[in-house]
Write an enzyme that holds these catalytic residues in place. Structure first.
Site, PDB file in Angstrom:
ATOM      1  N   CYS A 146      28.202  11.914  43.026  1.00 31.00           N
ATOM      2  CA  CYS A 146      27.749  10.691  43.686  1.00 31.00           C
ATOM      3  C   CYS A 146      26.548  10.985  44.595  1.00 31.00           C
ATOM      4  O   CYS A 146      25.476  11.305  44.102  1.00 31.00           O
ATOM      5  CB  CYS A 146      28.904  10.024  44.433  1.00 31.00           C
ATOM      6  SG  CYS A 146      28.598   8.283  44.825  1.00 31.00           S
ATOM      7  N   HIS A 148      33.570   9.874  40.540  1.00 25.42           N
ATOM      8  CA  HIS A 148      34.593  10.413  41.426  1.00 25.42           C
ATOM      9  C   HIS A 148      35.859  10.656  40.614  1.00 25.42           C
ATOM     10  O   HIS A 148      36.151   9.938  39.651  1.00 25.42           O
ATOM     11  CB  HIS A 148      34.892   9.420  42.550  1.00 25.42           C
ATOM     12  CG  HIS A 148      33.759   9.236  43.504  1.00 25.42           C
ATOM     13  ND1 HIS A 148      33.356  10.224  44.386  1.00 25.42           N
ATOM     14  CD2 HIS A 148      32.942   8.172  43.730  1.00 25.42           C
ATOM     15  CE1 HIS A 148      32.341   9.768  45.106  1.00 25.42           C
ATOM     16  NE2 HIS A 148      32.066   8.528  44.717  1.00 25.42           N
TER      17      HIS A 148
END
Length: 523
Positions: free
Chosen positions: A345, A461
């Protein structure tokens, strides 16, 4: 035993856990109670009206809530919804936060604006969410935040005693004896509450106790006599609870040096606004892995892998890495033989060449920044946040050095980000990691890796919660060091279920659950 409640027939029983301070263990005890109630045949649901956390969770419909409530829903055996955490506060920079309402970004606010302009309108949002849960489940386990005795915050409180009053909820007060001063914290909290608030507290739970309970008993007797409130249980200190944390304060307790006897050394860069650091929890459970969280230059050394995790302030944390010289430590480690550099991310965004924020998404004004330059990528921050679960497979051309890879095995994860990352022109040797879909059946290429597979990044994630990918990646590192691969060691999903049962057994053994049920009006 009373007849179980059926959705739509009655309003669910409620129980609220509050704490004498942050990080006293409310979230874990809440998860344990949710699992106990499920085991006993009830249908429980968690609830936290307002949660300040950088570790978040994506619901099945692509909304964002606090990670703790997502985990507590898993312990309850149900799908998480935004009703379980209708207001999420995600700190961006000092005194400013992104406010997320029912899983969708609402506004960026200063602490003063939030308190003066948002909170007066928040009660309706909170109570409507709680009422929906109470119409659907048998028991709602409510979690407070911080301490109910914060005098400066009580007037507009929507998460502790005011909420308990609105819901007519009995309260259990949790205290952490490991930090010291447990009797002072409990009695002091009681002394600072109004008489009608004290009446709501039906019991104390003392958490994280080490030692002989008989030596503590005189203090417990005094506490009950002094306050008139029973101690319902004393929970032992458990150093290795494997339930995802939502507060980065837990990172302060983790070792910064390599664990003895572990063959693989993995470093996670801990920046000020680190988020979703639970992405490495499954790695930390592997028998051959030592995880270190590094905060300062000179701590890195030459590990086997370096992970740049998520962040709520990508450019700000990137500039911190440069100012402290940690970016140079990373370069030196890679030159000296570190096998893998991974970005997840915000960390993925940092690995690129340029970061552009023309709409001031991350800060109060438009900004640009040079990335770390490991991958030829440009990230542009957008106002719309991407929050979605994804699933797919490894991309056919995935260059990661995965041991025992014979097929494109499945991959799942979730996205939470406010930017798009694109390949720079003329960089055809940059290879995709995954072929995934956001639930619409339309596949797209996700993530990027250098052709040699040493540097790679992804928006997914939970990428290391994929058992085959995680273990194949670690065994690839082992092979590069001349070590034999271990093969599959454990399943992350099964390990989490086992942990829910373990903490439920712990609470059941040390807390008077008969009295807890009686407090809720159940048997």
């Amino acid at each position: 035993m009373t007849e179980k409640k059926t959705a739509g027939q009655q309003t669910a029983a409620v129980l609220m856990l509050q704490g004498t301070a942050s990080d006293v263990g409310k979230s874990v005890v809440t998860a344990a109670l949710c699992r106990i109630f499920r085991q006993d045949g009830y249908r429980p649901a968690p609830f936290k009206s307002q949660n300040m956390a950088l570790n978040s969770y994506v619901t099945a419909d692509g909304k964002e809530i606090g990670r703790a409530q997502g985990v507590q829903a898993e312990a309850s055996g149900i799908e998480a919804t935004t009703d379980m955490n209708p207001i999420l506060i995600k700190p961006v920079r000092d005194m400013h936060s992104q406010i997320v309402v029912h899983g969708v970004p609402y506004a960026h606010m200063s602490a003063a604006d939030y308190r003066n302009h948002f909170l007066p309108e928040a009660k309706q949002t909170v109570m409507e969410a709680l009422d929906r849960l109470r119409s659907q489940y048998d028991i709602v386990v409510m979690e407070g935040a911080g301490s109910p005795a914060e005098i400066n915050l009580k007037q507009r409180d929507i998460v502790n005693m005011n909420l308990a009053g609105w819901a007519d909820a009995p309260v259990l007060l949790v205290a952490d004896i490991d930090r010291g001063g447990v009797f002072a914290s409990l009695v002091g909290t009681i002394e600072l509450l109004e008489p009608h608030e004290v009446k709501r507290i039906k019991g104390f739970i003392i958490n994280k106790f080490r030692g002989d309970l008989s030596l503590l008993q005189p203090g417990l007797d005094w506490l009950e006599e002094r306050t008139g409130i029973p101690v319902l249980g004393v929970l032992p200190y458990i150093p290795d609870i494997k339930i995802e944390a939502e507060d980065s304060v837990v990172l302060d307790k983790l070792p910064k040096s390599r664990a003895q006897g572990k063959e693989l050394d993995i470093v996670v860069i801990r920046y000020p606004r680190i988020s979703n650091f639970t992405d490495v929890d499954a790695l930390a459970q592997e028998p051959d892995v030592s995880i270190r969280f590094v905060t300062e230059p000179g701590q890195l050394g030459v590990p086997d892998a370096i992970i740049l995790p998520g962040t709520k302030d990508t450019i700000g944390d990137l500039e911190m890495l440069k100012a402290q010289g940690i970016h140079e430590d990373i370069r030196i480690a890679m030159e000296k033989g570190c096998s893998q550099l991974v970005g997840i991310c915000g960390g993925y965004q940092m690995l690129g060449k340029r970061l552009l924020d023309p709409d001031a998404v991350e800060a109060g004004q438009p900004q640009e920044a040079e990335g770390l330059g490991w991958l030829p990528l440009i990230t542009t921050f957008l106002k719309e946040k991407q929050t979605v679960r994804v699933s797919g497979t490894l991309a056919p051309a995935n260059p990661l050095p995965l041991a025992g890879r014979t097929e494109a095995f499945p991959v799942t994860g979730y996205e939470i980000h406010m930017g798009i990352t694109e390949r720079m022109e003329g960089q055809d040797d940059l290879l995709p990691l995954f072929s995934v879909s956001r639930g619409d059946g339309v596949p797209f290429e996700e993530g990027s890796a250098a052709a040699d597979g040493r540097v790679w990044g992804t928006y997914l994630h939970g990428v290391f919660d994929n058992d085959r990918l995680r273990r194949s990646w670690l065994d690839g590192i082992r092979l590069s060091k001349g070590l034999s691969p271990l093969g599959q060691t454990f399943a992350a999903r099964e390990a989490k279920e086992h942990e829910f049962d373990r903490i439920a057994d712990l609470v059941r053994a040390h807390v008077d659950m008969k009295r807890v049920y009686s407090i809720m009006g159940l048997t």
